[in-house]
Motif scaffolding. Structure first.
Motif: not given
Length: 321
Positions: A137-139, A142-151, A196-203, A293-296
């Motif tokens: 489950g990388a895309n 885990a990709s969205g989860t990683t985004a939330v950690t950085e935010v 509001f609620m903001f959700n990251f999914e498959m980035i 791409h994810m970092t950008n």
């Protein structure tokens, strides 16, 4: 003449010695860059075979939850409840949402909340392909989860959020949005004032030739996309027709917050059904992810989220039906 020279020197010295206003927050919008190294570190751990696909209620997802708890703690982010763990009330196995909290800095606006989330569970062990039976489950997601950690790291560092923020890593999304359904109902019962609620999914991989960095589910439900592009000064987010076809607005953890609170609650994604062929397969691995791409994407989204969170009034609104 000596008097004027003395007066000039005194004024210059006074200005130089006077405490200068904190510039960190002002500069953060422009200068802050997400570290690709940090993205790789979090993503590679969450997708490792050690976690065995992060199935809800498993030993693997327990390791993931400990990792996320420690990350919040190391960055000075407090738990919203008594602990970081929010135990699901609607799943037969013991499972947790992981919830961190940063109080808003504005005496009035801090009573309004923003939720930034992603699901950290996946599907665990599955039918083997070429001897591999782990759905890493990388895309997804885990990709969205990683985004939330950085935010979360960003707001923990600068402490410039006028509204209060919950950072939520949802469990049991793959079981039917159970983690978000549980938490949305719980917070509604507590009468949270949710903006509001903001959700990251498959980035994890970029779209090609779409003219935007990512798309927003439920595009026409609110003015979130137009406000994000206004804040970004470019077309950061747009509409992808296929998301309507597959009703993706209802398919991720934003949806329970929309139904419970009737506020803008939407998901950003770069999975367009053409750019990634390993959905719910063993080959959804770390090596398939485009971390640049994810970092950008994360780097562009952070200053937009900052402006959304700090707007003097609620500028993001549901569209009239």
């Amino acid at each position: 003449m000596r008097y004027y020279i003395f007066l000039l020197v005194f004024v210059l010295f006074s200005c130089a010695s006077k405490p200068q206003p904190e510039k960190t927050n002002q500069a953060s919008l422009i200068k802050y860059k997400v570290s690709e190294e940090n993205v790789i570190k979090t993503l590679s751990y969450l997708t490792s075979d050690e976690l065995e696909g992060r199935d809800s209620g498993s030993e693997g997802i327990e390791k993931a939850s400990i990792y996320l708890e420690n990350l919040l703690k190391e960055n000075g982010i407090q738990p919203y409840f008594k602990t970081y763990r929010d135990t699901l009330s609607n799943f037969e196995k013991t499972s947790y949402n992981v919830v961190g909290y940063i109080e808003g800095t504005d005496s009035k606006l801090k009573n309004e909340f923003v939720i930034i989330g992603a699901h950290y569970d996946h599907i665990g062990k599955i039918a083997a392909v070429n001897g591999d039976d782990i759905g890493n489950g990388a895309n997804d997601n885990a990709s969205g989860t990683t985004a939330v950690t950085e935010v979360a790291k960003y707001f923990a560092k600068y402490k410039n959020n006028k509204r209060s923020i919950l950072f939520v890593f949802f469990s049991a999304e793959e079981k039917g949005l159970l983690g978000s359904k549980h938490l949305a109902l719980k917070l509604k019962e507590q009468k949270m004032n949710l903006y509001f609620m903001f959700n990251f999914e498959m980035i994890g991989v970029p779209m090609k030739d779409k003219g935007m960095d990512f798309y927003l589910t439920g595009f026409g439900r609110s003015n979130m996309a137009s406000k994000m592009n206004e804040y970004a000064g470019e077309k950061l987010v747009g509409y992808l027709p296929i998301e309507t076809k597959y009703m993706l607005f209802r398919a991720s953890d934003n949806y329970p917050f929309f139904t419970e609170f009737e506020v803008p609650a939407q998901t950003v994604s770069t999975f367009d059904f053409e750019n990634f062929q390993f959905y719910h397969q063993p080959d959804d691995e770390f090596e398939m992810m485009d971390t640049k791409h994810m970092t950008n994407v994360i780097s562009k989204t952070i200053p937009v989220l900052e402006q959304m969170i700090n707007a003097p009034k609620k500028e993001i609104k549901l569209n009239e039906k």
